[in-house]
Write a protein that holds these residues in place. Structure first.
Motif, PDB file in Angstrom:
ATOM      1  N   HIS A 373      -8.795  -3.655  -2.333  1.00  0.00           N
ATOM      2  CA  HIS A 373     -10.254  -3.743  -2.298  1.00  0.00           C
ATOM      3  C   HIS A 373     -10.760  -4.928  -3.124  1.00  0.00           C
ATOM      4  CE1 HIS A 373     -14.444  -2.474  -2.209  1.00  0.00           C
ATOM      5  NE2 HIS A 373     -14.476  -2.571  -3.540  1.00  0.00           N
ATOM      6  N   SER A 376      -9.936  -8.233  -1.652  1.00  0.00           N
ATOM      7  CA  SER A 376     -10.449  -8.371  -0.277  1.00  0.00           C
ATOM      8  C   SER A 376      -9.306  -8.560   0.718  1.00  0.00           C
ATOM      9  CB  SER A 376     -11.437  -9.556  -0.182  1.00  0.00           C
ATOM     10  OG  SER A 376     -12.541  -9.351  -1.031  1.00  0.00           O
ATOM     11  N   LYS A 378      -6.609  -6.702   3.585  1.00  0.00           N
ATOM     12  CA  LYS A 378      -6.502  -5.604   4.535  1.00  0.00           C
ATOM     13  C   LYS A 378      -5.085  -5.054   4.630  1.00  0.00           C
ATOM     14  CE  LYS A 378     -10.792  -5.565   5.858  1.00  0.00           C
ATOM     15  NZ  LYS A 378     -11.661  -4.384   5.552  1.00  0.00           N
ATOM     16  N   LYS A 379      -4.163  -5.643   3.863  1.00  0.00           N
ATOM     17  CA  LYS A 379      -2.775  -5.200   3.953  1.00  0.00           C
ATOM     18  C   LYS A 379      -2.183  -5.053   2.560  1.00  0.00           C
ATOM     19  CE  LYS A 379      -2.299  -7.708   8.295  1.00  0.00           C
ATOM     20  NZ  LYS A 379      -1.736  -8.904   8.965  1.00  0.00           N
ATOM     21  N   SER A 397      -5.370   3.303   9.485  1.00  0.00           N
ATOM     22  CA  SER A 397      -6.325   2.545   8.676  1.00  0.00           C
ATOM     23  C   SER A 397      -6.929   3.420   7.581  1.00  0.00           C
ATOM     24  CB  SER A 397      -7.449   2.004   9.565  1.00  0.00           C
ATOM     25  OG  SER A 397      -6.936   1.076  10.504  1.00  0.00           O
ATOM     26  N   GLY A 402     -11.432  -0.041   5.110  1.00  0.00           N
ATOM     27  CA  GLY A 402     -10.322  -0.265   6.025  1.00  0.00           C
ATOM     28  C   GLY A 402      -9.100  -0.842   5.329  1.00  0.00           C
ATOM     29  N   GLY A 403      -8.117  -1.214   6.130  1.00  0.00           N
ATOM     30  CA  GLY A 403      -6.876  -1.749   5.592  1.00  0.00           C
ATOM     31  C   GLY A 403      -5.711  -0.803   5.846  1.00  0.00           C
TER      32      GLY A 403
END
Length: 443
Positions: A373, A376, A378-379, A397, A402-403
């Motif tokens: 988070h 920033s 997503k993985k 997800s 998300g991520g």
């Protein structure tokens, strides 16, 4: 009486003790924290890393082992070799089922310390525990020399006509009556030829004197340069002074600026003292070499990810971290590894108990999601060792921003005929791990 009691066990495992002598010896170190063992200044016990408080898994307050009222021995994340009294305990990795060979532990040491031990028949026991100390010397010497040659104020006695310090009246009367033009005086100079650099020089010459180890000090050009600088910096070196130099260093405070010299000093003392050590002579003596398994695993994984340009923040040096708040230098966090704009990864020296990534536990999952988070990303993922392949599959997800979080298992080869075979098989596992990481990044 049996003088060769050896207990073989893996980290994070249990073993029932039945021998009274073993129980009596192990009880002396059971439930004693590594912090207290290190504070005892036992020069025959080396704990790596030395800066235990900088480890994120609270290793300083952990123990080598515990012993309950029913004499059940249990171990934690510490690996290596330790002896007390007449009992020796060899702690291998639980991810290497053949604990008599310690292939996985051996391999991680080789990768982290840039060693070449393929032809070195190494196991953790009292017969060759000090051999590995010799192989570690160039690594710690290079770390120390990266901070420059150690400087210290040193007192000198002179007797000449160039007066540059206070006169030593008693020595002047003794040496210069009748007066011949010389004056006996003392001076205090900031010098690189001091007790610590002399200790390092004695260690260099000790290793160089061993015919079978002549390549240790010259494996790389940097190693040769480091040795050359130490030799040039210590013109007052004399082999006969070895015992005096060791004694001076046993209680020698090192300036905090030269932090990398602290573990080097400890290592040198152990190397130079090892021929005088007689195991089992004292029922209270603790000796050996211990490694924090989580730290060693993290540093080993770093050798795999650095070619991919992953950042590996260093909590100890307060380097590479990031603040969790905008326009603030507070709340700095240090993830294990991250590739800016791509992925953040956490090294875990533990087993994925189930098929789901959430089985790592609440704190582990909360940490990786927080990193994702704030950065920033997503993985994210966990890199962990295993004895069998774990599918690189996320659980879907994450809610909110998300991520996805992925399990990334490095399969540790089992039941290999020899160390060379193990090296070949684990390199295949490493390639598979790297390929899986790249696939996730490029999704």
């Amino acid at each position: 009486m049996n003088q060769n009691r050896v207990i073989s066990i893996s980290d994070n495992s249990f073993k029932q003790l039945t021998d009274g002598r073993e129980i009596s010896d192990i009880a002396k170190i059971a439930d004693v924290t590594l912090r207290d063992l290190q504070a005892s200044r036992s020069e025959n016990l080396l704990i790596i890393p030395r800066d235990l408080d900088d480890c994120e898994d609270d290793i300083a307050d952990s123990t080598i082992c515990s012993l309950d009222r029913k004499d059940l021995l249990s171990t934690g994340n510490v690996m290596g070799f330790v002896g007390v009294g007449q009992t020796r305990m060899k702690i291998g990795s639980r991810f290497d089922r053949d604990t008599t060979e310690d292939h996985f532990l051996h391999y991680m040491l080789e990768k982290v310390y840039h060693l070449n031990l393929l032809d070195f028949q190494f196991t953790f026991d009292s017969h060759n525990i000090f051999d590995i100390l010799l192989y570690l010397f160039p690594y710690y010497l290079d770390r120390a020399m990266s901070q420059g040659l150690y400087h210290q104020y040193r007192s000198y006695e002179h007797n000449d006509s160039r007066l540059t310090g206070p006169v030593d009246i008693a020595r002047h009367i003794r040496k210069n009556i009748p007066f011949t033009g010389n004056i006996a005086y003392r001076s205090r100079e900031y010098s690189v030829d001091n007790n610590l650099t002399e200790l390092i020089r004695h260690t260099v010459e000790y290793i160089a004197s061993k015919d079978t180890l002549d390549n240790i000090l010259g494996r790389t050009e940097q190693d040769k340069e480091n040795v050359s600088q130490i030799r040039m910096a210590t013109p007052s070196y004399a082999k006969a002074d070895r015992s005096r130099i060791i004694a001076k260093n046993l209680r020698f405070p090192i300036h905090p600026y030269y932090s990398e010299y602290i573990p080097l000093q400890r290592l040198c003392i152990q190397i130079l003292l090892h021929e005088e050590i007689r195991y089992g002579q004292s029922t209270d003596e603790v000796y050996g070499m211990l490694f924090d398994g989580a730290w060693l695993w993290e540093e080993y994984v770093s050798t795999l990810l650095s070619p991919l340009h992953f950042k590996h923040p260093q909590n100890k040096q307060r380097r590479g971290g990031f603040s969790m708040f905008e326009h603030s230098r507070g709340a700095v966090r240090y993830p294990d590894y991250y590739l800016p704009g791509k992925i953040v990864l956490d090294a875990k020296y533990k087993t994925l108990q189930e098929k789901e990534i959430s089985s790592f536990g609440r704190d582990d999952l909360n940490q990786i999601v927080t990193y994702m988070h704030v950065l920033s990303l997503k993985k994210g993922g966990f890199i962990f060792p295993g004895v069998m392949k774990v599918p690189t599959k996320n659980e879907g997800s994450l809610k909110g921003a998300g991520g996805k979080v992925y399990p990334l298992c490095l399969v540790i080869p089992q039941k290999c005929a020899d160390y060379k075979t193990f090296c070949g098989e684990i390199k295949v596992s490493e390639q598979t791990l790297i390929r899986n990481i790249l696939d996730i990044i490029n999704e």
